[in-house]
Structures are given as structure tokens and as C-alpha cells.
Design a protein around this motif. Structure first.
Motif, PDB file in Angstrom:
ATOM      1  N   ALA A 138       0.831  -1.206   0.000  1.00 33.71           N
ATOM      2  CA  ALA A 138       0.000   0.000   0.000  1.00 33.71           C
ATOM      3  C   ALA A 138       0.866   1.256   0.000  1.00 33.71           C
ATOM      4  O   ALA A 138       0.592   2.225  -0.725  1.00 33.71           O
ATOM      5  CB  ALA A 138      -0.935  -0.008   1.206  1.00 33.71           C
ATOM      6  N   ASP A 139       1.925   1.258   0.804  1.00 33.22           N
ATOM      7  CA  ASP A 139       2.798   2.431   0.875  1.00 33.22           C
ATOM      8  C   ASP A 139       3.468   2.706  -0.473  1.00 33.22           C
ATOM      9  O   ASP A 139       3.592   3.872  -0.889  1.00 33.22           O
ATOM     10  CB  ASP A 139       3.858   2.233   1.955  1.00 33.22           C
ATOM     11  CG  ASP A 139       3.286   2.314   3.361  1.00 33.22           C
ATOM     12  OD1 ASP A 139       2.196   2.899   3.522  1.00 33.22           O
ATOM     13  OD2 ASP A 139       3.921   1.784   4.291  1.00 33.22           O
ATOM     14  N   CYS A 140       3.905   1.653  -1.153  1.00 33.46           N
ATOM     15  CA  CYS A 140       4.562   1.834  -2.452  1.00 33.46           C
ATOM     16  C   CYS A 140       3.593   2.407  -3.479  1.00 33.46           C
ATOM     17  O   CYS A 140       3.952   3.308  -4.254  1.00 33.46           O
ATOM     18  CB  CYS A 140       5.132   0.506  -2.946  1.00 33.46           C
ATOM     19  SG  CYS A 140       6.623  -0.046  -2.095  1.00 33.46           S
ATOM     20  N   VAL A 141       2.372   1.884  -3.512  1.00 34.27           N
ATOM     21  CA  VAL A 141       1.389   2.367  -4.483  1.00 34.27           C
ATOM     22  C   VAL A 141       1.027   3.826  -4.203  1.00 34.27           C
ATOM     23  O   VAL A 141       0.991   4.665  -5.116  1.00 34.27           O
ATOM     24  CB  VAL A 141       0.129   1.480  -4.455  1.00 34.27           C
ATOM     25  CG1 VAL A 141      -0.973   2.073  -5.318  1.00 34.27           C
ATOM     26  CG2 VAL A 141       0.463   0.063  -4.934  1.00 34.27           C
ATOM     27  N   ILE A 142       0.758   4.153  -2.945  1.00 35.16           N
ATOM     28  CA  ILE A 142       0.378   5.528  -2.596  1.00 35.16           C
ATOM     29  C   ILE A 142       1.516   6.491  -2.877  1.00 35.16           C
ATOM     30  O   ILE A 142       1.309   7.585  -3.424  1.00 35.16           O
ATOM     31  CB  ILE A 142      -0.064   5.593  -1.123  1.00 35.16           C
ATOM     32  CG1 ILE A 142      -1.356   4.790  -0.919  1.00 35.16           C
ATOM     33  CG2 ILE A 142      -0.264   7.037  -0.683  1.00 35.16           C
ATOM     34  CD1 ILE A 142      -1.759   4.626   0.527  1.00 35.16           C
ATOM     35  N   GLU A 143       2.742   6.105  -2.529  1.00 35.04           N
ATOM     36  CA  GLU A 143       3.894   6.976  -2.771  1.00 35.04           C
ATOM     37  C   GLU A 143       4.118   7.181  -4.272  1.00 35.04           C
ATOM     38  O   GLU A 143       4.481   8.290  -4.715  1.00 35.04           O
ATOM     39  CB  GLU A 143       5.143   6.385  -2.134  1.00 35.04           C
ATOM     40  CG  GLU A 143       6.423   7.164  -2.365  1.00 35.04           C
ATOM     41  CD  GLU A 143       6.380   8.576  -1.796  1.00 35.04           C
ATOM     42  OE1 GLU A 143       7.238   9.390  -2.186  1.00 35.04           O
ATOM     43  OE2 GLU A 143       5.491   8.878  -0.970  1.00 35.04           O
ATOM     44  N   ARG A 144       3.905   6.135  -5.051  1.00 34.83           N
ATOM     45  CA  ARG A 144       4.054   6.269  -6.518  1.00 34.83           C
ATOM     46  C   ARG A 144       3.122   7.344  -7.067  1.00 34.83           C
ATOM     47  O   ARG A 144       3.523   8.201  -7.866  1.00 34.83           O
ATOM     48  CB  ARG A 144       3.755   4.917  -7.184  1.00 34.83           C
ATOM     49  CG  ARG A 144       3.553   4.996  -8.701  1.00 34.83           C
ATOM     50  CD  ARG A 144       4.850   5.316  -9.404  1.00 34.83           C
ATOM     51  NE  ARG A 144       4.664   5.404 -10.839  1.00 34.83           N
ATOM     52  CZ  ARG A 144       4.533   6.545 -11.511  1.00 34.83           C
ATOM     53  NH1 ARG A 144       4.566   7.711 -10.878  1.00 34.83           N
ATOM     54  NH2 ARG A 144       4.376   6.544 -12.822  1.00 34.83           N
ATOM     55  N   HIS A 145       1.871   7.328  -6.623  1.00 36.88           N
ATOM     56  CA  HIS A 145       0.920   8.292  -7.171  1.00 36.88           C
ATOM     57  C   HIS A 145       1.052   9.664  -6.501  1.00 36.88           C
ATOM     58  O   HIS A 145       0.684  10.668  -7.116  1.00 36.88           O
ATOM     59  CB  HIS A 145      -0.491   7.725  -7.043  1.00 36.88           C
ATOM     60  CG  HIS A 145      -0.705   6.498  -7.876  1.00 36.88           C
ATOM     61  ND1 HIS A 145      -0.769   6.537  -9.251  1.00 36.88           N
ATOM     62  CD2 HIS A 145      -0.825   5.188  -7.537  1.00 36.88           C
ATOM     63  CE1 HIS A 145      -0.935   5.314  -9.734  1.00 36.88           C
ATOM     64  NE2 HIS A 145      -0.969   4.477  -8.708  1.00 36.88           N
ATOM     65  N   GLY A 217     -12.938  -7.498   8.100  1.00 34.63           N
ATOM     66  CA  GLY A 217     -11.663  -6.941   7.676  1.00 34.63           C
ATOM     67  C   GLY A 217     -11.740  -5.558   7.078  1.00 34.63           C
ATOM     68  O   GLY A 217     -10.702  -4.910   6.873  1.00 34.63           O
ATOM     69  N   ALA A 218     -12.953  -5.079   6.794  1.00 37.27           N
ATOM     70  CA  ALA A 218     -13.091  -3.789   6.113  1.00 37.27           C
ATOM     71  C   ALA A 218     -12.618  -2.636   6.982  1.00 37.27           C
ATOM     72  O   ALA A 218     -11.951  -1.712   6.491  1.00 37.27           O
ATOM     73  CB  ALA A 218     -14.539  -3.574   5.689  1.00 37.27           C
ATOM     74  N   LEU A 219     -12.959  -2.673   8.274  1.00 35.63           N
ATOM     75  CA  LEU A 219     -12.579  -1.558   9.146  1.00 35.63           C
ATOM     76  C   LEU A 219     -11.063  -1.414   9.250  1.00 35.63           C
ATOM     77  O   LEU A 219     -10.539  -0.296   9.228  1.00 35.63           O
ATOM     78  CB  LEU A 219     -13.184  -1.753  10.537  1.00 35.63           C
ATOM     79  CG  LEU A 219     -14.664  -1.391  10.697  1.00 35.63           C
ATOM     80  CD1 LEU A 219     -15.097  -1.589  12.140  1.00 35.63           C
ATOM     81  CD2 LEU A 219     -14.907   0.036  10.263  1.00 35.63           C
ATOM     82  N   GLY A 220     -10.361  -2.530   9.367  1.00 38.52           N
ATOM     83  CA  GLY A 220      -8.909  -2.462   9.463  1.00 38.52           C
ATOM     84  C   GLY A 220      -8.292  -1.866   8.205  1.00 38.52           C
ATOM     85  O   GLY A 220      -7.381  -1.029   8.284  1.00 38.52           O
ATOM     86  N   ARG A 224      -6.453   2.005   8.156  1.00 39.17           N
ATOM     87  CA  ARG A 224      -5.051   2.201   7.775  1.00 39.17           C
ATOM     88  C   ARG A 224      -4.929   2.963   6.457  1.00 39.17           C
ATOM     89  O   ARG A 224      -4.051   3.821   6.304  1.00 39.17           O
ATOM     90  CB  ARG A 224      -4.345   0.848   7.677  1.00 39.17           C
ATOM     91  CG  ARG A 224      -4.098   0.175   9.027  1.00 39.17           C
ATOM     92  CD  ARG A 224      -3.208  -1.037   8.881  1.00 39.17           C
ATOM     93  NE  ARG A 224      -3.895  -2.122   8.212  1.00 39.17           N
ATOM     94  CZ  ARG A 224      -4.598  -3.065   8.835  1.00 39.17           C
ATOM     95  NH1 ARG A 224      -4.711  -3.038  10.161  1.00 39.17           N
ATOM     96  NH2 ARG A 224      -5.184  -4.026   8.161  1.00 39.17           N
ATOM     97  N   LEU A 225      -5.818   2.669   5.525  1.00 38.91           N
ATOM     98  CA  LEU A 225      -5.705   3.278   4.204  1.00 38.91           C
ATOM     99  C   LEU A 225      -6.069   4.764   4.227  1.00 38.91           C
ATOM    100  O   LEU A 225      -5.387   5.590   3.604  1.00 38.91           O
ATOM    101  CB  LEU A 225      -6.599   2.525   3.221  1.00 38.91           C
ATOM    102  CG  LEU A 225      -6.341   2.777   1.736  1.00 38.91           C
ATOM    103  CD1 LEU A 225      -4.891   2.496   1.396  1.00 38.91           C
ATOM    104  CD2 LEU A 225      -7.262   1.906   0.889  1.00 38.91           C
TER     105      LEU A 225
END
Length: 460
Positions: A138-145, A217-220, A224-225
Motif C-alpha cells: 500500500a505504501d509503495c502504491v500511494i507513494e508512486r501516485h 476486515g473492512a474496518l482495518g 489504515r488506508l
């Protein structure tokens, strides 16, 4: 791997005016010459190194032949190239392009990991390892954009969607699911959409047991996202779109407490909602009778359950009557809970209906990336496979992003693989350089050249 179970020579005696012989004897040849593009995309994202950093290595250092980063790279690249089974490593371990992708000398470097090694590797991670790897993805994808958009997105839409993954045999946590009418797992995938862009970018994928509730699992994931997206894009408005399986009191309470978040959550019809929408349904029925076609009318109401909702929320409804040839008219009311302020028609047609594009991404994951190849008996190993497949899909999306100026801008991942990655190549290694000899008669050569340049290649 020099053992072969098929003949190295084939004879076609009567097709042409002279016999044709096909021999599997090309030295340093590969059918995946275009995979160098995948490696270029991976270098931009830093995915495999980030995922490897989240894994513990409990192996004895003196006996290690394959580093964790090499094993992850080998599996991710193979999945992206269409080799989703670890068994394929028996043939690919000596492939010069695959060795090059991992960072080994394609001519005289050691062979890649075998199927038993890969299977042990997939069964090694525990829950904490998988959580760290998911966060790294997730961090890699968000940082890319964030870098692509310079941190200035106006709106970011988060879509969560469940899917079914049919299982076979004695697999851990597989259960019969009445909705899908099969024994299965229930993976959940999450996508980000920036501004009004057409692409939904995969940012998370979680495997769940076959008996998991819709919102498990949706809340977690959301917690975080949303925090990560808010940090990367502090001025962006965040919008969350969910289907009816996520319409739980806990999810609504969480979304209501997030000040920067707008949400749209589909909700199943019940007697109270149908009664509130009856006036609009009458107008839709009347309009459908006059036109003889499908008609719909939009409305809204304030609604709260008796016990689980602490206050009334806005519910927009689409009162629809569906007509098809040789069939009776059918009522089809739809309800969406939202905190948006715009008109019901605009919210439903311009915002909520765009969730349909996410279904196309899920089909790509199943049909193009084989995310359902969860054949291990161990549940955590299958979770790891889903994560590796998600990583491979992110690389394919990165390629598609750089093909925006071409006719492949909206191509399916299977088309991208066929047109750009599956290229016969001969690998020549010298002291100064490694040369990939690709076919001169290649119909997508111009797009390949443009893609390579956008991923960091230079003309020479």
C-alpha cells in the motif's frame, strides 16, 4: 535444468514443399524477452525490495542460496508473465531472461529457485509478516501516485469489493458459501481512483475464509488506508464506495466519525425502505407502462434502524421498473446510504454507478492474473499467493499507466502480456553489456519503444 520430458526435435514432413524441422536448441533463448519492461516498472516502484523487508529470514545463513528478495522477484515476475504455478519453475529456473530479472548473470549465473524451494518459501510467512508486506504494498502504491500527482489530488475514491475464490480439496478455512453456492475463499480487494481518472489502482488484497461476513476486515483496511492517503494527500477529499455486503453498523459508525470522508454504501431493501420508496415506485410503474421501456425515478428519505443506528442517515433510492422482451415488468428498487449533499440522481448516476469499473479490475485479477490459484492447503500460504499476485498486477498497471498516449491505454493485462512481454529473445552476454535480440518483425514495436523510454530506457 537440463532434463526434458519432451522430444527436442519435431519433424513436419508434408506441410510445405520440403520437410520442416523444429528444434528446441537455441542457446540463451527465452520466450519472455519483453519482461525487461516489468523490471523497469518494478525499479520505479521498489516493490520487491519493500516486500522483502517485511519478511523475517529464519534460515541458516551458510545454507542460503536464494535471498528473500530474489524469491519474491522470481515469483512476482513469473505470475506477471502468466506462470502462476510454482511448478513452472522446473522449466524457468534456467531461463536467461528470468535470471536477468532476478539480478543473476543470464549466461553463467546460478539457476533460480526450484519448485520445492518456492513452496517452502510460500509456506514460511506468518500473520505479522503478511501484514507488514501488505502495508509495504500500500505504501509503495500511494507513494508512486503522490509523486506522479505531486501530492495535489482533489479527490481520491476508495473502493472495497469482495469476490469469490472457489476451492477444491482439503484447504484450510474453506467453507461452503450459500451466496456463491460453492466451497470457496472470499478475497477482498481495494482500489484507489484519483480525481476523475479512468483507472482504479489496486492498493490492497486480503484473503478471507469462505464463511467471513461481508464486512469482515473492512474496518482495518479502511482505517489504515484513510490515514495513509490523508498523509500523502492532505488537501484531497476522500470518498468511500462500498457494496451492500459492507452495510454494517460498525462501518457506518466509523465513516461518520471521519470528518474528511464522504461515503456511499449500497443497502439491501427491507420492508421499511420499500414502503418509503413506494410513491416513487408508482411513478416509475406508470412511466414504464406508457413508454413500454425500463424507467426509473429517484427519491430520498431519512432512515434509521430501531437498535443499531444511533441516528437517521440519508438514503437515496432509485425506483426502477425493468422491462425486457417477452417478460413481465419487474420492480428493481435500489438504496444507497450516503452523507453527500447533491441530488439523488447525480449521486447515483455520476458517483455510485462508477463502481462498475471495479468489476472489470476484479475480472482482470481472476482471468488475467489467476488470483484464484490458491491451491495450497495452508491458509496463510494462500494469503501470501494472493499478495504476490496483487504485486504482479500493480506492475502491470504501472505499464498500462505509461501506455496512456497509445491505443493500449485501456488494454486488458492479458493483452499487455501478449503484446509486450511474450517476445522471443536471444540473450547475448559480453564483458561490457547484455544484449536482448528481439524480433525485427514486431507489430507493436513503436508502442514498446515509447513504453521503454517512459520507464527509464535511453536511445542508443
Amino acid at each position: 535444468m537440463n532434463e526434458h520430458t519432451t522430444t527436442d526435435c519435431l519433424l513436419f514432413p508434408d506441410i510445405f514443399d520440403r520437410p520442416v524441422v523444429a528444434k528446441f536448441d537455441q542457446q540463451q533463448g527465452s520466450s519472455d524477452g519483453g519482461a525487461i519492461l516489468l523490471k523497469a516498472a518494478e525499479r520505479r516502484l521498489g516493490l520487491t525490495s519493500a516486500l522483502a523487508a517485511g519478511l523475517r529470514d529464519d534460515r541458516q545463513p551458510g545454507k542460503v542460496e536464494h535471498e528473500l528478495r530474489e524469491l519474491i522477484t522470481q515469483r512476482v515476475m513469473a505470475i506477471a508473465l502468466g506462470y502462476e504455478d510454482a511448478n513452472d519453475a522446473a522449466r524457468l529456473a534456467c531461463d536467461p531472461v528470468h535470471k536477468l530479472l532476478v539480478g543473476r548473470n543470464p549466461a553463467n549465473g546460478e539457476d533460480l529457485a526450484s519448485q520445492p524451494t518456492l513452496s517452502r518459501f510460500e509456506n514460511a510467512p506468518d500473520r505479522k509478516d503478511l501484514l507488514r508486506m501488505s502495508e509495504a504494498l500500500a505504501d509503495c502504491v500511494i507513494e508512486r501516485h503522490r509523486k506522479r500527482l505531486h501530492g495535489r489530488a482533489r479527490r481520491i475514491t476508495i473502493d472495497l469489493d469482495p469476490s469469490d475464490d472457489p476451492t477444491h480439496g482439503q484447504q484450510e478455512f474453506t467453507f461452503f458459501n450459500r451466496y456463491y453456492d460453492t466451497y470457496c475463499y472470499l478475497p477482498m480487494v481495494c482500489f484507489l481512483t484519483f480525481n476523475e481518472e479512468a483507472e482504479q489502482y489496486l492498493v490492497a488484497a486480503v484473503l478471507r475464509p469462505g464463511n467471513a461476513s461481508g464486512s469482515a476486515g473492512a474496518l482495518g483496511i479502511l482505517r489504515r488506508l484513510i490515514a495513509r492517503v490523508s498523509d500523502a494527500f492532505p488537501k484531497a477529499k476522500i470518498r468511500v464506495r462500498l457494496d451492500g455486503g459492507f452495510a454494517s453498523p460498525e462501518v457506518f459508525d466509523f465513516l461518520d466519525c471521519e470528518p474528511k470522508v464522504n461515503y456511499l454504501v449500497n443497502m439491501a431493501a427491507n420492508a421499511v425502505l420499500q414502503r418509503k420508496a413506494e410513491a416513487a415506485m408508482k411513478w416509475a410503474r406508470r412511466a414504464s407502462e406508457l413508454s413500454g421501456q425500463t424507467e426509473h425515478v429517484y427519491g430520498e428519505c431519512r432512515y434509521a434502524t430501531k437498535k443499531t443506528w444511533p441516528w437517521k442517515r440519508r438514503v437515496i433510492n432509485k425506483a426502477e421498473v425493468v422491462r425486457a422482451a417477452d417478460k413481465e415488468a419487474k420492480d428493481n428498487p435500489r438504496f444507497v446510504v450516503t452523507n453527500l449533499k447533491q441530488s439523488p440522481q447525480w449521486i447515483y448516476e455520476e458517483v455510485y454507478c462508477q463502481r462498475g469499473d471495479v468489476e472489470n479490475r476484479i475480472k482482470e485479477l481472476h482471468d488475467g492474473m489467476q488470483i484464484g490459484r490458491t491451491s495450497c492447503s495452508n491458509f496463510l500460504a494462500n494469503t501470501f499467493r494472493v499478495l504476490l499476485t496483487a504485486t504482479a498486477y500493480v506492475l502491470m498497471q504501472e505499464m498500462r499507466l505509461h501506455l496512456a498516449p497509445t491505443r493500449h491505454a485501456r488494454a486488458q493485462v492479458s493483452t499487455l502480456r501478449e503484446h509486450f512481454l511474450k517476445l522471443g529473445a536471444q540473450v547475448i552476454v559480453s564483458v561490457r553489456r547484455i544484449v536482448l535480440h528481439l524480433p525485427q518483425a514486431f507489430p507493436y514495436r513503436d508502442s514498446f519503444h515509447l513504453l521503454a523510454l517512459s520507464l527509464g530506457a535511453q536511445t542508443g
